[in-house]
Motif scaffolding. Structure first.
Motif: not given
Length: 430
Positions: A28-44, A47-55
């Motif tokens: 319930y809290f995951l869906f209620a706070k989905m925007s915060y979760f997506l923002d945190a996921l986007k920020k993560l 941060i990991l973009a160079p590693f993902l691109m390198g992979f």
């Protein structure tokens, strides 16, 4: 003192109920706070973009790296010690792969991007002329059909008004912001700075991605060994063998499909550029890039790319549009029946229906990346489900052949423990 089994059952039921309630609250809290979760996921992900691109870079360069390293080991092993030959061979292979990747990307940018930009600017500048030309052609061709011409004229007028609105509401304010004083200059500087920072970030991620890719290629063998070691430590030999087999199969399907599709699309783009240039059609670079990039998408790619390109050619010359469509149909037939199977083979093992389903489903979830990776990803999922079904059927001593279940009425168990598969007398009955 021995615990009463009745209380043990109560404790298990209570623990199960508590975990279900906790999971429900968490969902319930995951869906209620989905925007915060997506923002945190986007920020993560940022941060990991160079590693993902390198992979991604390392994964695409791995076949070339393996080929170079294998041959260099044999060559250097005859003149020096094996350990030293491995070290020198690894270093040369990594440097060669990174240099090849940089040259390919730089070459694409140097050859394609300038002409691509010129083509887009040319299309925008010539749009009013093209619309006038199409309107005159439609007026002449539909002189005997005034109702149809009226509909075509409405469509062209709406398109022209949309272009004018875009120019007056977006383009001109940006160009005139300098003359609006300090606020206009500040807005323009802010926009330019944002674009510059985005470009700098992309270049930084690309440079760091190549550095990460170099380390991944150097430590590839050791990292694979560590991952297998952890797998067997956590899941044991039997389950560990299954996981390792699945990982190897996933790598085979994903790697074969992605590399093959990229090579196939590059060849199709080059052939398209040659054909369009020979036929003297407008914007050959722009059209070839669109056709090549969209060809990466299975099944829908040819249609997605051909439609906007046909519209571009239509603005220049209606008769050449017919030639272009015929050329694209021939090109796609060549790709689908000759070039594609030669490069890709049957890497996924999926039927046409499941290919269509995977593209639509994963494309709806993840956009362009989902349309590209949906087919190999679903092939892996399909393989897992097929193996699970086969294992359950084998445990119950049932047939593994799908043909035995077509038009099946019921399964009869025999006295010896086996099963008989009688067919329905009337296969059409429900």
């Amino acid at each position: 003192m021995k615990q009463n089994p009745k209380y043990k059952d109560y404790m298990a039921a209570g623990l199960t109920g508590f975990l279900m309630i906790a999971a429900s609250i968490a969902i319930y809290f995951l869906f209620a706070k989905m925007s915060y979760f997506l923002d945190a996921l986007k920020k993560l992900l940022d941060i990991l973009a160079p590693f993902l691109m390198g992979f991604v870079i390392a994964y695409l360069l791995a076949p070339l790296y393996n080929y170079l390293l294998r041959n260099l080991r044999e060559l250097l092993g005859s003149v020096m010690q094996e350990r030293r030959a491995n070290s020198i061979g690894t270093l040369i292979s990594v440097l060669a792969c990174i240099l090849a990747g940089i040259l390919v990307i730089s070459g694409l940018f140097a050859l394609v991007i300038p002409r691509f930009g010129e083509s887009i600017v040319g299309v925008v500048n010539a749009m009013p002329t093209y619309l006038t030309r199409i309107e005159a052609w439609a007026r002449e061709a539909l002189a005997d059909y005034p109702d149809i011409y009226a509909m075509v004229e409405d469509v062209l007028n709406n398109l022209y008004n949309s272009l004018v609105n875009w120019a007056t509401s977006d383009l001109l304010p940006s160009l005139q912001s300098v003359s609006e004083g300090l606020d206009g200059v500040s807005s323009l500087v802010s926009t330019l700075f944002s674009g510059l920072m985005a470009a700098v970030t992309a270049i930084k991620n690309l440079v760091l991605g190549f550095i990460v890719a170099a380390y991944l290629l150097i430590e590839k063998t050791a990292m694979i060994g560590q991952i297998k070691q952890m797998t067997y430590a956590l899941f044991g030999p039997k389950r560990g063998n299954q996981i390792v087999y699945r990982m190897r199969y996933t790598n085979q399907v994903m790697g074969g499909f992605i590399r093959g599709k990229l090579l196939d699309s590059l060849i199709i783009g080059i052939i398209c550029f040659i054909g369009v240039s020979v036929m003297r059609m407008p914007y050959p670079t722009l059209i070839s890039v669109i056709i090549g990039v969209t060809n990466i998408i299975p099944f829908f790619g040819p249609f997605i790319g051909a439609i906007p390109c046909a519209v571009l050619v239509l603005m220049y010359s209606p008769i050449q549009t017919v030639y272009f469509v015929i050329f694209i149909l021939i090109l796609q037939q060549f790709d689908g029946n000759i070039l594609g199977p030669k490069i890709l083979g049957n890497t996924t093992g999926l039927s046409s229906f499941w290919v269509l389903f995977s593209i639509i489903f994963f494309g709806g979830l993840f956009g362009f990346a989902g349309m590209l990776l949906g087919v190999p990803l679903f092939a892996v999922i399909y393989s897992l489900v097929s193996d699970f079904v086969s294992a359950r059927l084998s445990k119950r001593k049932l047939s593994l052949l799908p043909d035995d279940y077509i038009n099946l009425d019921e399964v009869e168990q025999q006295p010896d423990g086996g099963y008989k598969y009688p067919k329905m007398k009337d296969p059409t009955r429900k």
